[in-house]
Design a protein around this motif. Structure first.
Motif, mmCIF file in Angstrom:
data_model
loop_
_atom_site.group_PDB
_atom_site.id
_atom_site.type_symbol
_atom_site.label_atom_id
_atom_site.label_comp_id
_atom_site.label_asym_id
_atom_site.label_seq_id
_atom_site.Cartn_x
_atom_site.Cartn_y
_atom_site.Cartn_z
ATOM 1 N N ALA A 1 0.828 -1.211 0.000
ATOM 2 C CA ALA A 1 0.000 0.000 0.000
ATOM 3 C C ALA A 1 0.857 1.254 0.000
ATOM 4 O O ALA A 1 0.592 2.211 0.718
ATOM 5 N N SER A 2 1.883 1.256 -0.840
ATOM 6 C CA SER A 2 2.724 2.448 -0.985
ATOM 7 C C SER A 2 3.288 2.491 -2.397
ATOM 8 O O SER A 2 3.472 1.441 -3.033
ATOM 9 N N PRO A 3 3.572 3.679 -2.908
ATOM 10 C CA PRO A 3 4.209 3.761 -4.229
ATOM 11 C C PRO A 3 5.550 3.037 -4.265
ATOM 12 O O PRO A 3 5.913 2.435 -5.278
ATOM 13 N N GLN A 4 6.284 3.073 -3.126
ATOM 14 C CA GLN A 4 7.576 2.400 -3.078
ATOM 15 C C GLN A 4 7.408 0.884 -3.197
ATOM 16 O O GLN A 4 8.190 0.210 -3.889
ATOM 17 N N GLY A 5 6.390 0.346 -2.521
ATOM 18 C CA GLY A 5 6.127 -1.082 -2.618
ATOM 19 C C GLY A 5 5.769 -1.499 -4.031
ATOM 20 O O GLY A 5 6.219 -2.549 -4.517
ATOM 21 N N PHE A 6 4.982 -0.665 -4.711
ATOM 22 C CA PHE A 6 4.578 -0.972 -6.083
ATOM 23 C C PHE A 6 5.779 -0.923 -7.024
ATOM 24 O O PHE A 6 5.917 -1.764 -7.912
ATOM 25 N N ALA A 7 6.660 0.058 -6.813
ATOM 26 C CA ALA A 7 7.845 0.167 -7.660
ATOM 27 C C ALA A 7 8.785 -1.016 -7.450
ATOM 28 O O ALA A 7 9.405 -1.509 -8.398
ATOM 29 N N LYS A 8 8.872 -1.501 -6.219
ATOM 30 C CA LYS A 8 9.793 -2.593 -5.890
ATOM 31 C C LYS A 8 9.275 -3.947 -6.357
ATOM 32 O O LYS A 8 10.036 -4.766 -6.888
ATOM 33 N N ASN A 9 7.972 -4.186 -6.162
ATOM 34 C CA ASN A 9 7.415 -5.497 -6.500
ATOM 35 C C ASN A 9 5.979 -5.336 -6.988
ATOM 36 O O ASN A 9 5.024 -5.642 -6.277
ATOM 37 N N PRO A 10 5.810 -4.852 -8.206
ATOM 38 C CA PRO A 10 4.452 -4.603 -8.712
ATOM 39 C C PRO A 10 3.590 -5.857 -8.791
ATOM 40 O O PRO A 10 2.387 -5.786 -8.577
ATOM 41 N N GLU A 11 4.188 -6.998 -9.082
ATOM 42 C CA GLU A 11 3.395 -8.226 -9.175
ATOM 43 C C GLU A 11 2.775 -8.596 -7.832
ATOM 44 O O GLU A 11 1.620 -9.020 -7.767
ATOM 45 N N LEU A 12 3.531 -8.430 -6.754
ATOM 46 C CA LEU A 12 3.007 -8.698 -5.419
ATOM 47 C C LEU A 12 1.830 -7.791 -5.118
ATOM 48 O O LEU A 12 0.790 -8.233 -4.615
ATOM 49 N N VAL A 13 1.977 -6.508 -5.433
ATOM 50 C CA VAL A 13 0.919 -5.537 -5.148
ATOM 51 C C VAL A 13 -0.328 -5.847 -5.971
ATOM 52 O O VAL A 13 -1.449 -5.862 -5.448
ATOM 53 N N LEU A 14 -0.159 -6.109 -7.248
ATOM 54 C CA LEU A 14 -1.309 -6.409 -8.095
ATOM 55 C C LEU A 14 -2.017 -7.674 -7.631
ATOM 56 O O LEU A 14 -3.253 -7.728 -7.598
#
Length: 225
Positions: A37-50
């Protein structure tokens, strides 16, 4: 017509089977919230976030509005009702509420990573490679930690016109949403509904230590309009 403003949090949807945002150890479904739930998390591991939001989206497909959602929708017969929710589900709308402000976004919508105003409905899984018309990756239409809350201005304006404020299923610890109570008129009555309230009542504030499904009906019975 009297105006009832309702601020809802995760406890509102818990009785519909949707898990609250995070448990006592700060994890959300086993993940550190900053991972998903952060832009940094999405940048680091977008597949996990999606994948994380795909699971939430599938869970929401099967959830149904509970008695509290329906009771709030029923108030529209006699009052102007505005709901400001921190939840990303659509259970208020499915119950019949017609004025809903989503502070933290909506799970059944996605937006372009290139243009935040390019928003579209989305009910299926979202994958890497799913792009907007300009070819940019789509992301959940959810406000993550560190991002602006674009609907905050509308929420403040709504609170300033409240005859009654109901706060349901939220600890009022997450800002900026927690600050909304400071924008209501001085004479506005406040009803705080939560099974484990963290505040005490006063002449202006009625605390109802119950879950949403029973607490909402009890609050409505106390209205003095």
């Amino acid at each position: 017509m009297e105006h009832i403003v309702v601020l809802t949090g995760a406890g509102m949807s818990a009785e519909s089977g949707l898990k609250t945002f995070r448990d006592e150890n700060g994890l959300w479904e086993g993940h550190d919230v900053m991972q998903v739930a952060s832009p940094q998390g999405f940048a680091k591991n977008p597949e996990l976030v999606l994948d994380f939001y795909n699971q939430r989206r599938r869970q929401l497909q099967d959830a149904k509005p509970n008695a509290a959602h329906k009771a709030l929708a029923g108030l529209e017969k006699d009052y102007k009702v505005s709901i400001i929710t921190q939840n990303i589900d659509d259970l208020h709308e499915r119950a019949g509420s017609s004025r809903v402000i989503h502070l933290h976004g909506e799970l059944f919508k996605v937006r372009s990573t290139y243009n935040p105003s390019d928003i579209k409905p989305w009910r299926k899984d979202l994958h890497l490679g799913d792009t907007c018309e300009r070819g940019h990756q789509l992301r959940p239409h959810v406000v993550w930690f560190g991002e602006d809350v674009p609907m905050m201005g509308k929420a403040i304006d709504t609170c300033q016109k409240a005859d009654i404020l109901m706060i349901i299923g939220t600890s009022m610890q997450v800002y900026p949403a927690a600050g909304l109570i400071h924008y209501i008129p001085d004479e506005t009555q406040v009803y705080f509904i939560d099974p484990k309230p963290n505040i005490t009542g006063s002449s202006r504030l009625t605390v109802i230590a119950e879950p949403a499904t029973t607490g909402v009906r009890k609050a409505i019975s106390l209205f003095n309009l």
